[in-house]
Scaffold this active site. Structure first.
Site, mmCIF file in Angstrom:
data_model
loop_
_atom_site.group_PDB
_atom_site.id
_atom_site.type_symbol
_atom_site.label_atom_id
_atom_site.label_comp_id
_atom_site.label_asym_id
_atom_site.label_seq_id
_atom_site.Cartn_x
_atom_site.Cartn_y
_atom_site.Cartn_z
ATOM 1 N N PRO A 1 0.959 2.447 -58.194
ATOM 2 C CA PRO A 1 2.091 1.515 -58.173
ATOM 3 C C PRO A 1 3.400 2.195 -58.541
ATOM 4 O O PRO A 1 4.476 1.734 -58.173
ATOM 5 C CB PRO A 1 1.701 0.439 -59.198
ATOM 6 N N ARG B 1 -3.474 3.367 -36.530
ATOM 7 C CA ARG B 1 -3.063 2.691 -35.295
ATOM 8 C C ARG B 1 -1.879 3.379 -34.620
ATOM 9 O O ARG B 1 -1.538 3.053 -33.496
ATOM 10 C CB ARG B 1 -2.803 1.196 -35.536
ATOM 11 N N GLU C 1 -6.796 2.856 -65.656
ATOM 12 C CA GLU C 1 -5.344 3.081 -65.812
ATOM 13 C C GLU C 1 -4.843 4.235 -64.951
ATOM 14 O O GLU C 1 -3.700 4.676 -65.079
ATOM 15 C CB GLU C 1 -4.995 3.334 -67.281
ATOM 16 N N ASP D 1 6.727 -3.444 -32.738
ATOM 17 C CA ASP D 1 6.398 -4.063 -34.024
ATOM 18 C C ASP D 1 7.582 -4.094 -34.977
ATOM 19 O O ASP D 1 8.501 -3.269 -34.859
ATOM 20 C CB ASP D 1 5.296 -3.252 -34.720
HETATM 21 N N1 SAM Z 1 -1.612 1.735 -65.214
HETATM 22 C C1 SAM Z 1 -1.170 1.846 -63.865
HETATM 23 C C2 SAM Z 1 0.329 1.515 -63.794
HETATM 24 O O1 SAM Z 1 0.771 0.623 -64.499
HETATM 25 O O2 SAM Z 1 1.038 2.140 -62.980
HETATM 26 C C3 SAM Z 1 -1.915 0.868 -62.969
HETATM 27 C C4 SAM Z 1 -3.318 1.277 -62.716
HETATM 28 S S1 SAM Z 1 -4.097 0.226 -61.529
HETATM 29 C C5 SAM Z 1 -4.864 -0.970 -62.568
HETATM 30 C C6 SAM Z 1 -5.467 1.186 -60.984
HETATM 31 C C7 SAM Z 1 -5.269 1.936 -59.689
HETATM 32 O O3 SAM Z 1 -4.994 1.016 -58.654
HETATM 33 C C8 SAM Z 1 -4.120 2.908 -59.655
HETATM 34 O O4 SAM Z 1 -4.476 4.143 -60.229
HETATM 35 C C9 SAM Z 1 -3.864 3.039 -58.169
HETATM 36 O O5 SAM Z 1 -4.772 3.937 -57.574
HETATM 37 C C10 SAM Z 1 -4.197 1.642 -57.651
HETATM 38 N N2 SAM Z 1 -3.016 0.801 -57.422
HETATM 39 C C11 SAM Z 1 -2.670 -0.303 -58.122
HETATM 40 N N3 SAM Z 1 -1.563 -0.868 -57.625
HETATM 41 C C12 SAM Z 1 -1.176 -0.120 -56.570
HETATM 42 C C13 SAM Z 1 -0.097 -0.187 -55.651
HETATM 43 N N4 SAM Z 1 0.817 -1.145 -55.719
HETATM 44 N N5 SAM Z 1 -0.018 0.758 -54.683
HETATM 45 C C14 SAM Z 1 -0.925 1.744 -54.611
HETATM 46 N N6 SAM Z 1 -1.984 1.861 -55.462
HETATM 47 C C15 SAM Z 1 -2.113 0.947 -56.428
#
Ligand code: SAM
Length: 248
Positions: free
Chosen positions: A90, A159, A117, A174
């Site tokens: 994220p 795609r 995490e 698109d």
């Molecule tokens: N502690 C992290 C933070 O606050 O940035 C969030 C960890 S999340 C619970 C667990 C995993 O989900 C991340 O390591 C990532 O691989 C994935 N993930 C969660 N949200 C995401 C997003 N918006 N885009 C891409 N991957 C995401």
């Protein structure tokens, strides 16, 4: 294109056997390989996580299995080939259609799916010494793991590969596509019958006048964008807009 996905849930990726991507795999356009991170653990419980240094809630993915997994997966390419490592996060850069276009030109992508995490930060630092690494976010929200983000990115990139879509033109029209649709959302679409529950298809779409249809579609795209994502219109330069656009 070759895509390797490292995850503790390989079964999460069964949708990649379906539809366009399933066909692209069957025809050899796409070579997707799934890897279970736990096969690079060496303890009885196949442990992949541990408590975070510095304290706090949750668990962090351990570097050792990730290091071994990436060595094994990325060391096995054709002579001299180096993949691009994608780490869904994220906190990463936004995954956009433009970024998808760029990734679709790569011969080999590896996705590292974090859970808990996230993955110990030294793993990406270490990998960056051997291959390009990108942390990418699919949106401003937090998922439970990188698997669903990887599905989104793999589908978006796949795609765009030549031969995957039945009609390559559909990607060009698109929302967000480079070219005429850059920074635009697609407007409404219709199919037969021409009247359904007293609702008529816009007459211009039945007119056979391709110029008028193109103009109507562009007007509708501008309206949809102004309504739902007005900030995208700020990215237009004067050169992107034609005289009629300014009137919509
Ligand atoms: N502690 C992290 C933070 O606050 O940035 C969030 C960890 S999340 C619970 C667990 C995993 O989900 C991340 O390591 C990532 O691989 C994935 N993930 C969660 N949200 C995401 C997003 N918006 N885009 C891409 N991957 C995401």
């Amino acid at each position: 294109m070759r895509i390797d996905i490292i995850t503790i849930f390989p079964e999460y990726f069964s949708p990649l056997e379906l539809s366009l991507i399933g066909k692209a795999r069957a025809s050899g356009l796409l070579d997707i390989r799934l890897h279970d991170l736990r096969s690079w653990t060496h303890d009885r419980h196949n442990t992949v996580d541990d408590t975070p240094y510095g304290g706090g809630p949750g668990m962090v993915m351990k570097p050792e299995p990730w290091g071994e997994a990436l060595d094994a997966v990325t060391g096995g390419g054709e002579e001299g080939a180096t993949p691009r490592l994608i780490v869904p996060a994220p906190s990463g850069l936004p995954f956009t259609q433009q970024r998808a276009d760029r990734l679709a030109a790569e011969p080999w992508l590896v996705f590292a799916c974090g859970r808990y995490e996230g993955i110990d930060s030294r793993v990406a630092e270490d990998a960056a010494g051997r291959m390009p690494v990108e942390h990418l976010s699919i949106g401003d929200y937090v998922l439970a793991g990188g698997e669903s983000a990887t599905l989104v990115m793999v589908e978006t990139v796949s795609r765009l590969l030549p031969g995957v879509l039945g009609n390559a033109e559909s990607a060009v029209q698109d929302s967000f596509a480079t070219g005429a649709m850059a920074h635009l959302l697609e407007g409404p679409v219709y199919t037969k019958p021409p009247v359904w529950r007293d609702r008529e298809v816009p007459p211009v779409l039945l007119s056979g006048n391709h110029g008028a249809v193109d103009r109507w579609r562009r007007d509708q795209a501008l309206r949809a964008t102004a309504r739902n994502r007005p900030e995208l219109l700020d990215r237009f330069t004067d050169d992107d807009l034609d005289r009629r656009d300014q009137e919509v």
